[in-house]
Design an enzyme around this catalytic site. Structure first.
Site, PDB file in Angstrom:
ATOM      1  N   LYS A   1       0.804  -1.222   0.000  1.00 49.73           N
ATOM      2  CA  LYS A   1       0.000   0.000   0.000  1.00 49.73           C
ATOM      3  C   LYS A   1       0.840   1.277   0.000  1.00 49.73           C
ATOM      4  CE  LYS A   1      -4.282  -1.787   0.580  1.00 49.73           C
ATOM      5  NZ  LYS A   1      -4.272  -2.904   1.509  1.00 49.73           N
TER       6      LYS A   1
ATOM      7  N   GLU B   1     -10.028   5.780   3.282  1.00 45.18           N
ATOM      8  CA  GLU B   1     -10.774   4.648   3.817  1.00 45.18           C
ATOM      9  C   GLU B   1      -9.774   3.529   4.074  1.00 45.18           C
ATOM     10  OE1 GLU B   1     -10.157   5.092   0.654  1.00 45.18           O
ATOM     11  OE2 GLU B   1      -9.396   3.067   0.273  1.00 45.18           O
TER      12      GLU B   1
ATOM     13  N   SER C   1       1.824  -9.672  -1.048  1.00 42.51           N
ATOM     14  CA  SER C   1       1.420  -8.269  -0.899  1.00 42.51           C
ATOM     15  C   SER C   1       1.682  -7.699   0.487  1.00 42.51           C
ATOM     16  CB  SER C   1      -0.063  -8.119  -1.261  1.00 42.51           C
ATOM     17  OG  SER C   1      -0.858  -8.992  -0.474  1.00 42.51           O
TER      18      SER C   1
HETATM   19  C1  LIG Z   1      -5.189  -4.067   1.214  1.00 42.76           C
HETATM   20  C2  LIG Z   1      -4.473  -5.303   0.972  1.00 42.76           C
HETATM   21  C3  LIG Z   1      -4.800  -6.150  -0.095  1.00 42.76           C
HETATM   22  C4  LIG Z   1      -5.970  -5.932  -0.991  1.00 42.76           C
HETATM   23  O1  LIG Z   1      -5.963  -4.758  -1.727  1.00 42.76           O
HETATM   24  P1  LIG Z   1      -5.640  -4.718  -3.262  1.00 42.76           P
HETATM   25  O2  LIG Z   1      -5.953  -3.320  -3.659  1.00 42.76           O
HETATM   26  O3  LIG Z   1      -6.503  -5.716  -3.953  1.00 42.76           O
HETATM   27  O4  LIG Z   1      -4.210  -5.037  -3.418  1.00 42.76           O
HETATM   28  C5  LIG Z   1      -4.015  -7.264  -0.308  1.00 42.76           C
HETATM   29  N1  LIG Z   1      -2.973  -7.564   0.503  1.00 42.76           N
HETATM   30  C6  LIG Z   1      -2.652  -6.791   1.549  1.00 42.76           C
HETATM   31  C7  LIG Z   1      -1.510  -7.179   2.400  1.00 42.76           C
HETATM   32  C8  LIG Z   1      -3.372  -5.634   1.820  1.00 42.76           C
HETATM   33  O5  LIG Z   1      -3.034  -4.865   2.846  1.00 42.76           O
END
Ligand SMILES: *Cc1c(COP(=O)(O)O)cnc(C)c1O
Length: 389
Positions: free
Chosen positions: A93, A115, A374
């Site tokens: 993020k 948000e 992610s």
């Molecule tokens: C917020 C989040 C997501 C999902 O959001 P996307 O916009 O689909 O990437 C996925 N993995 C993590 C670790 C997150 O914090």
């Protein structure tokens, strides 16, 4: 594949998806944002500043780790992990947050709102606001406030005001509604820092731009290591920002399968129908009357009935595939990666790992999978502990 896949046919559109369906007061706010974005995105000093913060603050570039033990255990394709979990604040993020806060600064805003679902975007926004000395208000669903209480405390520590939203099931969707209400009231002084590849134009394009660093790096890294492109790139999809960042540099490489993974309880791309939600046209989970359906994922960051318009387009054109994963498979993958590689993934990222566990043995030993990790799972261990008991 042609370049058309990354080029919307009109500004803000990805095929029939995207656009900007907002009240009149917001149209001029979004136009100003669009102008600022197109002015600065190619501005050498802006690029230099963005790259400075990615390097010195976020900690990029992050590694592409070969998951040797998981690969051996599964007995198929070689698995590489793109380590967004190693970024400052623990997820992808912050790539977008740092980019947008620099834009906000250029535009003269002194107040930022956002948000958040899992709390990761809220933490990343509060972090960027602290660094840039901006006032910060974060909207969060009441149920997510409960599930992610440590992230709430983190945001407060970072100087942000967290507003708990109890309406509409108390999830991410309700938080977006409230943040939009705030923006309509306060648009003159306030920058809405959107956390995913969703929302009205120009947000999906802005978020795509700032997250594309993920695949630009992974492509260079896999070429260095393997001398060729991967056969598949796998990423989880909530709103779609980590997935679009993980896919974008490969979109024109036809041989690379792009695979988005959703929870079975929030399978927007598998089960959704076209609709306008939160100001943009995309696939959306909805009931017979067209109201957004409540979702119920164990990963707060994936708990959203909509999805970024570019994913709807990638799905419709067949360029990307979208699959679903069950709760049990996610919990298994969460433990598997922890045990075999010593890496505790975020529950969101565990969806991508879970699909990889299925995919790798079906591919050959000469095949390569890049999994976008992610985020890290520290925020989820208490919740997982409860679920396993
Ligand atoms: C917020 C989040 C997501 C999902 O959001 P996307 O916009 O689909 O990437 C996925 N993995 C993590 C670790 C997150 O914090």
């Amino acid at each position: 594949m042609t370049q058309e896949f990354t080029q919307p046919n009109k500004p803000g559109y990805f095929g029939e998806f995207g656009g900007s369906f907002v009240p009149e007061q917001l149209q001029s706010v979004l136009k100003r944002l669009e102008d600022a974005f197109y002015t600065y995105k190619d501005d050498p000093s802006f690029i230099e500043e963005y790259q400075y913060y990615l390097r010195e603050y976020v900690g990029r570039e992050n590694p592409l780790t070969y998951a040797e033990r998981l690969t051996k255990k599964l007995g198929g394709a070689r698995i590489y992990l793109k380590r967004e979990d190693l970024n400052h604040t623990g997820a992808h993020k912050i790539n977008n947050t740092v980019g947008q806060i620099l834009l906000a600064k250029k535009m003269g805003a002194h107040r930022v709102i956002a948000e958040t679902g899992a709390g990761q975007h809220g933490v990343a926004t509060a972090t960027a606001c602290a660094m840039m000395n901006m006032e910060c208000t974060i909207y969060m669903g009441a149920e997510d406030v409960r599930r992610q209480e440590l992230n709430v405390f983190r945001m407060e520590l970072l100087g942000a005001k967290v507003v708990s939203v109890a309406t509409g099931g108390g999830r991410l969707k309700a938080a977006v509604d409230e943040a939009l209400n705030d923006l309509v009231k306060n648009y003159e002084s306030t920058f809405y820092l959107l956390g995913s590849a969703v929302g009205p134009h120009p947000y999906p394009t802005i978020v795509h731009h700032f997250q594309s660093v993920i695949s630009e790096e992974s492509k260079r890294q896999v070429m260095e290591r393997e001398g060729r492109l991967p056969d598949a790139v796998v990423a989880c999809v909530g709103g779609g920002s980590n997935a679009i960042g993980a896919f974008s540099a490969y979109v024109n490489d036809e041989s690379v399968r792009l695979i988005g993974v959703e929870p079975v309880e929030a399978a927007t791309l598998t089960k959704g129908k076209p609709a306008v939600l939160h100001g943009f046209q995309s696939l959306c989970l909805q009931d017979e009357e067209g109201n957004p359906l409540p979702t119920d994922s164990i990963a707060a960051g994936l708990d959203y009935p909509g999805v970024g318009p570019e994913h709807s387009y990638l799905k419709q054109t067949g360029r990307a595939e979208y699959v679903t994963i069950t709760k049990q498979q996610v919990l298994d993958a969460f433990q598997e990666l922890s045990k075999t590689e010593g890496i505790i993934p975020a529950l969101e990222s565990a969806h991508a790992v879970a699909h990889t566990v299925k995919l790798a043995p079906a591919l050959g030993e000469n095949d390569i999978i890049v999994v976008n990790l992610s985020g890290r799972g520290d925020k989820d261990v208490a919740e997982v502990k409860k679920m396993l008991e």
